[in-house]
Design an enzyme around this catalytic site. Structure first.
Site, PDB file in Angstrom:
ATOM      1  N   TRP A 185       0.824  -1.218   0.000  1.00  0.00           N
ATOM      2  CA  TRP A 185       0.000   0.000   0.000  1.00  0.00           C
ATOM      3  C   TRP A 185       0.848   1.252   0.000  1.00  0.00           C
ATOM      4  CZ3 TRP A 185      -4.446  -0.449  -1.964  1.00  0.00           C
ATOM      5  CH2 TRP A 185      -5.181  -1.628  -1.787  1.00  0.00           C
ATOM      6  N   ASP A 210      -1.887   6.288   6.584  1.00  0.00           N
ATOM      7  CA  ASP A 210      -2.952   5.479   5.977  1.00  0.00           C
ATOM      8  C   ASP A 210      -3.279   4.402   7.003  1.00  0.00           C
ATOM      9  OD1 ASP A 210      -4.513   3.649   4.662  1.00  0.00           O
ATOM     10  OD2 ASP A 210      -3.166   3.396   2.944  1.00  0.00           O
ATOM     11  N   LYS A 234     -12.779  -1.902   5.689  1.00  0.00           N
ATOM     12  CA  LYS A 234     -12.101  -2.895   6.515  1.00  0.00           C
ATOM     13  C   LYS A 234     -12.744  -2.941   7.896  1.00  0.00           C
ATOM     14  CE  LYS A 234      -9.207  -2.967   2.967  1.00  0.00           C
ATOM     15  NZ  LYS A 234      -8.146  -2.058   2.745  1.00  0.00           N
TER      16      LYS A 234
HETATM   17  C1  PLP Z   1      -7.715  -1.456   1.435  1.00  0.00           C
HETATM   18  C2  PLP Z   1      -6.652  -0.450   1.583  1.00  0.00           C
HETATM   19  C3  PLP Z   1      -6.555   0.646   0.717  1.00  0.00           C
HETATM   20  C4  PLP Z   1      -7.389   0.712  -0.542  1.00  0.00           C
HETATM   21  O1  PLP Z   1      -8.420   1.462  -0.510  1.00  0.00           O
HETATM   22  P1  PLP Z   1      -9.484   1.537  -1.720  1.00  0.00           P
HETATM   23  O2  PLP Z   1     -10.698   1.859  -0.940  1.00  0.00           O
HETATM   24  O3  PLP Z   1      -9.521   0.231  -2.423  1.00  0.00           O
HETATM   25  O4  PLP Z   1      -9.027   2.629  -2.590  1.00  0.00           O
HETATM   26  C5  PLP Z   1      -5.578   1.581   0.955  1.00  0.00           C
HETATM   27  N1  PLP Z   1      -4.697   1.441   1.977  1.00  0.00           N
HETATM   28  C6  PLP Z   1      -4.750   0.381   2.802  1.00  0.00           C
HETATM   29  C7  PLP Z   1      -3.758   0.261   3.898  1.00  0.00           C
HETATM   30  C8  PLP Z   1      -5.722  -0.592   2.632  1.00  0.00           C
HETATM   31  O5  PLP Z   1      -5.772  -1.645   3.448  1.00  0.00           O
END
Ligand code: PLP
Length: 387
Positions: free
Chosen positions: A125, A199, A223
């Site tokens: 990511w 993030d 998530k």
């Molecule tokens: C799932 C995830 C994303 C992706 O997000 P989208 O909603 O698919 O754009 C970004 N960063 C992390 C750490 C994730 O687990």
């Protein structure tokens, strides 16, 4: 023949345990409440609105009350200080990879000079994040764990931070690789004035956040907060108002903040669902209680892996994720049998990410301890009987 409507108690029956990395399992109580309110949402006093949440104007008093409650509950749960704004946006984590540099990188229009951002690359990511940011600013990778296949975390003291960077990006839980920062870095102590951008998509609301160290945090909801389509951004007020001219208005944090996330139509149903999750989290005892449960679940699963001779997790123990547990079978020829047996035992979506292979158990807030206990029993049985 007309289908009989599904009544909420059906959703409270024992369902299989769902280990999906995202979109991921949601507490059955939350889904049941949403089902009960689908056709006719009642307010807190039980007064019926005659509308489902998806059918409401985002500016009407009904949705306004849903929005206000959700924001207040999230602020309370995560102990977000008053000088941070909570934004409900769209576009997911990947859109934020562009939106953050568009807003925070400090492009200097007079001289046409790019802004600067530093990235700590610890897995799939954060690697995506730094690649996307290159479209909008000068990117420098300050540290990476690439050499060991993303199974460790570089110590903050080893990061090569640049003095001119306006922010430092960190993915605090790498969902695919299963590495998690258990402490946030103190950039000030490292001699940096940059804002820390995290993030926290895949571990938001699983543990407390030290906001004194954070400038901005973002998370896709799918998530740990609710359905896909909603992105939560928590941003310190002093970081607003510096967007590049090319930043789309709907993605300008200041515009979004000044309009209480209603510059354009927000993802109303996602906000409502996340609001139900926030209420559920409060009933569970809040974030501290969730963290204790998450530690118990992760400890149980890692101990089962470490004590077996079939399963292996290669992440260094001090940075293992509590949310996403990748593991391999030493005999990969048994992968398909493992997954088929798991499915039959009511353990869903355990297949690892295609870039890593093997298995992955995502054990977010809504996964009960019982789900992890059932998984561990299955793993022991599979190892013992070979089937
Ligand atoms: C799932 C995830 C994303 C992706 O997000 P989208 O909603 O698919 O754009 C970004 N960063 C992390 C750490 C994730 O687990």
């Amino acid at each position: 023949m007309r289908k009989a409507p599904i009544s909420p108690p059906i959703l409270l029956m024992q369902r299989p345990f769902n280990f999906s990395a995202g979109p991921a399992t949601i507490a059955p109580e939350v889904l049941a409440q949403a089902a009960a309110e689908m056709l006719d949402w009642p307010d807190a006093n039980g007064r019926h609105s005659g509308m489902g949440v998806m059918e409401m104007s985002h500016r009407g008093k009904e949705f306004q009350s849903i929005y206000t409650q959700a924001e207040a509950d999230l602020r309370e749960l995560l102990a977000v200080p008053a000088h941070f704004k909570i934004l409900f946006m769209q576009g997911g984590g990947l859109a934020e990879n562009a939106i953050v540099p568009l807003n925070l990188s400090r492009y200097r229009a007079q001289t046409g000079t790019n802004g600067d951002a530093d990235f700590v690359v610890t897995g799939s990511w954060s690697d995506k994040s730094q690649k996307e940011a290159r479209k909008y600013c000068d990117v420098h990778v300050a540290a990476t764990n690439q050499a060991d296949g993303h199974t460790s975390l570089p110590e903050p003291s080893s990061w090569q931070l640049r003095p001119q960077a306006s922010y430092v990006h960190l993915c605090t839980n790498e969902t695919i690789n299963g590495v998690e920062y258990h402490t946030l870095p103190d950039l000030k102590a490292l001699g940096s004035d940059a804002a820390l951008v995290i993030d926290f998509s895949s571990h938001v609301a699983s543990r407390p956040v030290d906001w004194s160290r954070v400038g901005l945090a973002f998370a896709g909801a799918q998530k740990n907060l609710g359905p896909a389509g909603l992105t939560v951004v928590v941003v310190r007020e002093d970081l607003l108002g510096h967007a590049m001219d090319i930043c789309p208005s709907a993605f300008n944090y200041k515009t979004v903040a000044d309009n209480q996330s209603m510059y354009n139509t927000p993802p109303t149903y996602g906000i409502y669902m996340a609001g139900l999750v926030f209420q559920w989290l409060k009933r569970q005892g809040g974030i501290a209680a969730m963290e204790a449960r998450n530690i118990a679940k992760a400890t149980l699963l890692y101990e089962a892996i470490d004590s077996s001779s079939l399963y292996v997790n290669t992440v260094q123990s001090h940075c293992r994720s509590r949310m996403n547990v990748p593991f391999f079978l030493r005999d990969a020829s048994r992968n398909d049998a493992f997954l088929a047996g798991a499915q039959a035992a009511g353990l869903l979506q355990l297949k690892g990410h295609k870039s890593v292979g093997g298995m992955r158990a995502s054990i977010y807030n809504a996964m009960p301890l019982e789900g992890v206990q059932t998984l561990v029993s299955y793993m022991r049985e599979f190892e013992r009987t070979g089937a």
